[in-house]
Design a protein around this motif. Structure first.
Motif, PDB file in Angstrom:
ATOM      1  N   GLU A  32       0.907  -1.175  -0.085  1.00 41.33           N
ATOM      2  CA  GLU A  32       0.137   0.046   0.017  1.00 41.33           C
ATOM      3  C   GLU A  32       0.811   1.271   0.033  1.00 41.33           C
ATOM      4  O   GLU A  32       0.517   2.362  -0.719  1.00 41.33           O
ATOM      5  CB  GLU A  32      -1.094  -0.057   1.336  1.00 41.33           C
ATOM      6  N   GLU A  38      -3.212  -1.305  -4.478  1.00 38.90           N
ATOM      7  CA  GLU A  38      -4.126  -1.358  -3.502  1.00 38.90           C
ATOM      8  C   GLU A  38      -4.561  -3.090  -3.518  1.00 38.90           C
ATOM      9  O   GLU A  38      -4.542  -3.646  -4.511  1.00 38.90           O
ATOM     10  CB  GLU A  38      -5.615  -0.757  -4.112  1.00 38.90           C
ATOM     11  N   THR A  72      -3.000  -7.318  -6.408  1.00 36.24           N
ATOM     12  CA  THR A  72      -2.955  -5.730  -6.095  1.00 36.24           C
ATOM     13  C   THR A  72      -3.073  -5.126  -7.452  1.00 36.24           C
ATOM     14  O   THR A  72      -2.810  -5.393  -8.409  1.00 36.24           O
ATOM     15  CB  THR A  72      -1.808  -5.373  -5.621  1.00 36.24           C
ATOM     16  N   LYS A 123      -2.828   2.216  -7.685  1.00 33.84           N
ATOM     17  CA  LYS A 123      -3.737   3.145  -7.028  1.00 33.84           C
ATOM     18  C   LYS A 123      -3.512   4.414  -7.842  1.00 33.84           C
ATOM     19  O   LYS A 123      -2.572   4.610  -8.615  1.00 33.84           O
ATOM     20  CB  LYS A 123      -3.270   3.452  -5.749  1.00 33.84           C
TER      21      LYS A 123
END
Ligand SMILES: C[S@@+](CC[C@H](N)C(=O)[O-])C[C@H]1O[C@@H](n2cnc3c(N)ncnc32)[C@H](O)[C@@H]1O
Length: 333
Positions: free
Chosen positions: A306, A311, A330, A333
């Motif tokens: 993160e 994400e 993931t 982002k």
């Protein structure tokens, strides 16, 4: 004391004797693999015949064969030994599921690391030689053997269902070693351009596995560019690294992905401290030589992801007790 020894112990002593015997069984197995003994038993043979064939001591060979019967790797009928199903699948050098190089790597790790545990316990970690020569051909063959016994088919099963995988055009297997994961992804999605990035000496080994079906990039991902425009970056067992170094690599991965690209990682994490936890031994194995932790819990690992603008969308168990990996999926982002 005298009174006590007249009673049985209050708990089963098997936990100790089983462990001691498993070490003995492992030494017999690893020695037999190193001598390529199992290939000699493709046809039923006596210990004397095999001893002659491999130039071994007859008496000790017979006792080794008996020990292999006791461990379930050979069967004996009328003085001739034959392979069991397990040894046919895992110990014949031409089997697709051969585990010989992995067994040799376990033995080497025992000698180079585990035998130094007492010393590390007294003095602290013994210091890690940053020597990339550990990634030699036998190590990569061992990784390939570890993959095919479970992780690879299970990973393919998980990844083939992802919508992002179905529409992906360009995939990078970072630190892909042998290249078998990339090859399998290409197999189930022929439209895919699959790349493997690895150290130059490893790429030479990968060539033997993947031919020209997968594109091979030689380099060092801590220093060199890894390419760009990937819809998927896949990384299996490559992120056991000190936090700062891992963050640098993850930033590079982030920049290499297309806008809606995804990163899929597959690693051991140390979450579940239970009686049968396997990953704690892996963590300890690193700690014998390394001063810095390299194995993360899943929450720690997700925090690092993160912090690098990934994400976390899903976490899936690859799971078997001998290979307790987790896949973390993931998106950028
Ligand atoms: C434990 S192996 C995993 C191989 C494969 N991904 C698998 O899961 O079977 C780690 C791989 O990362 C590669 N690797 C380690 N450091 C690297 C670096 N600095 N640049 C490129 N590849 C590296 C090694 O050569 C090796 O192939």
């Amino acid at each position: 004391m005298l009174k006590e020894i007249l009673n049985y112990p209050p708990v089963d002593p098997n936990i100790i004797s089983e462990l001691a015997q498993s070490v003995e069984k492992f030494i017999v197995l690893a020695t037999a693999v190193e001598l390529n003994l199992f290939d000699s038993f493709k046809k039923p043979k006596s210990a004397e015949e095999v001893a002659k064939e491999l130039d071994l001591d007859e008496r000790v060979t017979k006792k080794v064969c008996n020990a292999l019967v006791a461990s379930g790797f050979l069967r004996e009928v009328n003085g001739k030994y034959t392979l069991t199903k397990v040894s046919k699948v895992f110990l014949l050098s031409d089997s697709p599921f051969y585990q010989g190089n992995l067994i040799k790597l376990y033995r080497k790790t025992r000698e180079e690391r585990w035998n130094k545990l007492g010393e590390a316990l007294k003095k602290g970690s013994l210091g890690y030689q940053r020597d990339r020569s550990v990634f030699d051909e036998s190590f990569i063959l061992a990784m390939a053997e570890g993959a095919v016994r479970w992780d690879l088919p299970r990973t393919v099963e998980i990844i083939r269902e992802l919508p992002e995988f179905k529409k992906a055009k360009k995939l990078l297997d970072l630190g892909g070693g042998h290249g078998l994961y990339a090859l399998a992804f290409k197999e189930i999605n022929p439209e895919l351009d699959a790349y493997v990035f690895d150290l130059p000496q490893v790429i030479e080994v990968a060539k033997k596995f993947v031919g020209n079906r997968v594109k091979l990039i030689a380099g060092d991902f801590t220093k060199d560019e890894i390419g760009s425009g990937y819809d998927i970056v896949f990384a299996s067992d490559v992120f056991y690294r000190p936090r700062e170094e891992l963050i640098q690599i993850l930033r590079k991965v982030h920049a290499s992905l297309s806008d809606d690209g995804i990163l899929i990682t597959k690693h051991w994490h140390i979450d579940d401290l239970r009686e049968d936890s396997t990953a704690v031994f892996f963590d300890l194995m690193f700690a014998i030589l390394d001063e810095v932790d390299r194995v993360y819990s899943t929450p720690e690992f997700c925090d690092i992801l993160e912090s690098c603008k990934f994400e976390v969308v899903d976490i899936v168990d690859v799971g078997e007790s001998y290979s307790p990996s987790k896949i973390v999926i993931t998106k950028r982002k």
